[in-house]
Design a protein around this motif. Structure first.
Motif, PDB file in Angstrom:
ATOM      1  N   GLN A 159       0.829  -1.200   0.000  1.00 30.61           N
ATOM      2  CA  GLN A 159       0.000   0.000   0.000  1.00 30.61           C
ATOM      3  C   GLN A 159       0.863   1.248   0.000  1.00 30.61           C
ATOM      4  N   GLY A 160       0.544   2.183  -0.865  1.00 24.48           N
ATOM      5  CA  GLY A 160       1.258   3.453  -0.879  1.00 24.48           C
ATOM      6  C   GLY A 160       1.861   3.776  -2.234  1.00 24.48           C
ATOM      7  N   PHE A 161       2.699   4.816  -2.227  1.00 24.16           N
ATOM      8  CA  PHE A 161       3.397   5.246  -3.424  1.00 24.16           C
ATOM      9  C   PHE A 161       4.798   4.639  -3.459  1.00 24.16           C
ATOM     10  N   PRO A 162       5.226   4.159  -4.606  1.00 18.60           N
ATOM     11  CA  PRO A 162       6.613   3.697  -4.713  1.00 18.60           C
ATOM     12  C   PRO A 162       7.537   4.895  -4.868  1.00 18.60           C
TER      13      PRO A 162
ATOM     14  N   ARG B 127       4.605  12.737  -6.483  1.00 14.85           N
ATOM     15  CA  ARG B 127       3.457  11.829  -6.442  1.00 14.85           C
ATOM     16  C   ARG B 127       2.202  12.503  -6.994  1.00 14.85           C
TER      17      ARG B 127
ATOM     18  N   PRO C 151      -3.857   6.168  -2.098  1.00 12.94           N
ATOM     19  CA  PRO C 151      -3.410   4.768  -2.143  1.00 12.94           C
ATOM     20  C   PRO C 151      -4.440   3.841  -1.518  1.00 12.94           C
TER      21      PRO C 151
ATOM     22  N   PRO D 128       6.647   0.609  -1.771  1.00 12.71           N
ATOM     23  CA  PRO D 128       6.231   1.327  -0.557  1.00 12.71           C
ATOM     24  C   PRO D 128       6.762   0.666   0.711  1.00 12.71           C
ATOM     25  N   ASN D 129       7.260   1.484   1.636  1.00 13.13           N
ATOM     26  CA  ASN D 129       7.749   1.044   2.947  1.00 13.13           C
ATOM     27  C   ASN D 129       8.997   0.165   2.871  1.00 13.13           C
TER      28      ASN D 129
ATOM     29  N   PRO E  59       0.027   5.794  -7.213  1.00  9.51           N
ATOM     30  CA  PRO E  59       0.153   4.794  -6.147  1.00  9.51           C
ATOM     31  C   PRO E  59       0.043   3.369  -6.691  1.00  9.51           C
TER      32      PRO E  59
END
Length: 225
Positions: free
Chosen positions: A131-134, A149, A154, A192-193, A222
């Motif tokens: 989950q999220g933006f790379p 972004r 996301p 992401p993360n 996202p």
């Protein structure tokens, strides 16, 4: 003679008095014993709250044991909740395959923006979530450009073993006389993360450099968006 009878009568009276006193004292001791035994019996058989003292002790022990078990159950449930409920862990860079999709095409003929889909495939044998933006960095022989972004929200994506998802890089190609040319040669993608990246050869040609623009024509969306 009179003296003898008087002495005899006095002795008889004393003996009678002693007998009555002894009988009276014996009766008093019995009554006292009955009164003291009754409260003693009541105290030993009754605990606070009216429960038998014997059972009250057992109830306390059982309550302590049940309370400990309840805490353990709560912790176990909490542990299950902290793993996301489905048991799927986060997707890691090492467990993902990276490639370009077939989503190339013009978004708008007025500014000639292009879109490039980047495919993320779960290579592991277990499901994972992402989950999220790379993080996306365009590289050239002369430097690096970290893309901004998009404004999309996301969403959490669960990838079963072997399944894939995508994110989109929107970019504005460079044309003669349109501005500063950024000769991109590769793109570095960080899920992401994650802190580990993967580098892919850039297939889109030169890009119009807008690294200082507030709303550049080149940006990333996202994952799953």
């Amino acid at each position: 003679m009179r003296l003898f009878h008087a002495a005899t009568a006095l002795a008889a009276t004393s003996a009678l008095a002693l007998t009555l006193t002894a009988c009276g004292n014996g009766s008093g001791n019995d009554a006292s014993g009955d009164q003291s035994s009754t409260p003693a019996s009541s105290t030993s058989a009754t605990a606070a709250g009216g429960a038998p003292a014997e059972n009250a002790g057992a109830t306390k022990d059982a309550g302590s044991s049940t309370g400990g078990g309840g805490t353990g159950t709560s912790t176990s449930t909490g542990g299950t909740g902290s793993s996301g409920g489905t048991g799927a862990s986060r997707c890691h860079t090492a467990g993902l395959g990276f490639s370009f999709g077939s989503g190339d095409g013009k978004v708008s003929s007025s500014d000639d923006q292009q879109q490039l889909a980047v495919v993320l495939k779960n290579k592991t044998s277990a499901a994972c979530t992402i989950q999220g933006f790379p993080g996306v960095d365009l590289k050239s022989s002369g430097g690096s450009w970290s893309l901004t972004r998009s404004g999309a929200s996301p969403k959490k994506v669960t990838l079963a073993a072997g399944s894939s998802t995508t994110f989109t890089i929107t970019f504005l190609p460079w044309n003669q006389g349109s501005g500063t040319e950024f000769k991109a040669t590769s793109v570095v993608v960080t899920p992401p993360n994650e802190t580990t990246s993967t580098t892919l050869a850039w297939p889109g040609g030169s890009v119009l450099l807008q690294d200082g623009a507030t709303h550049p024509g080149t940006y990333t969306g996202p994952v799953g968006g």
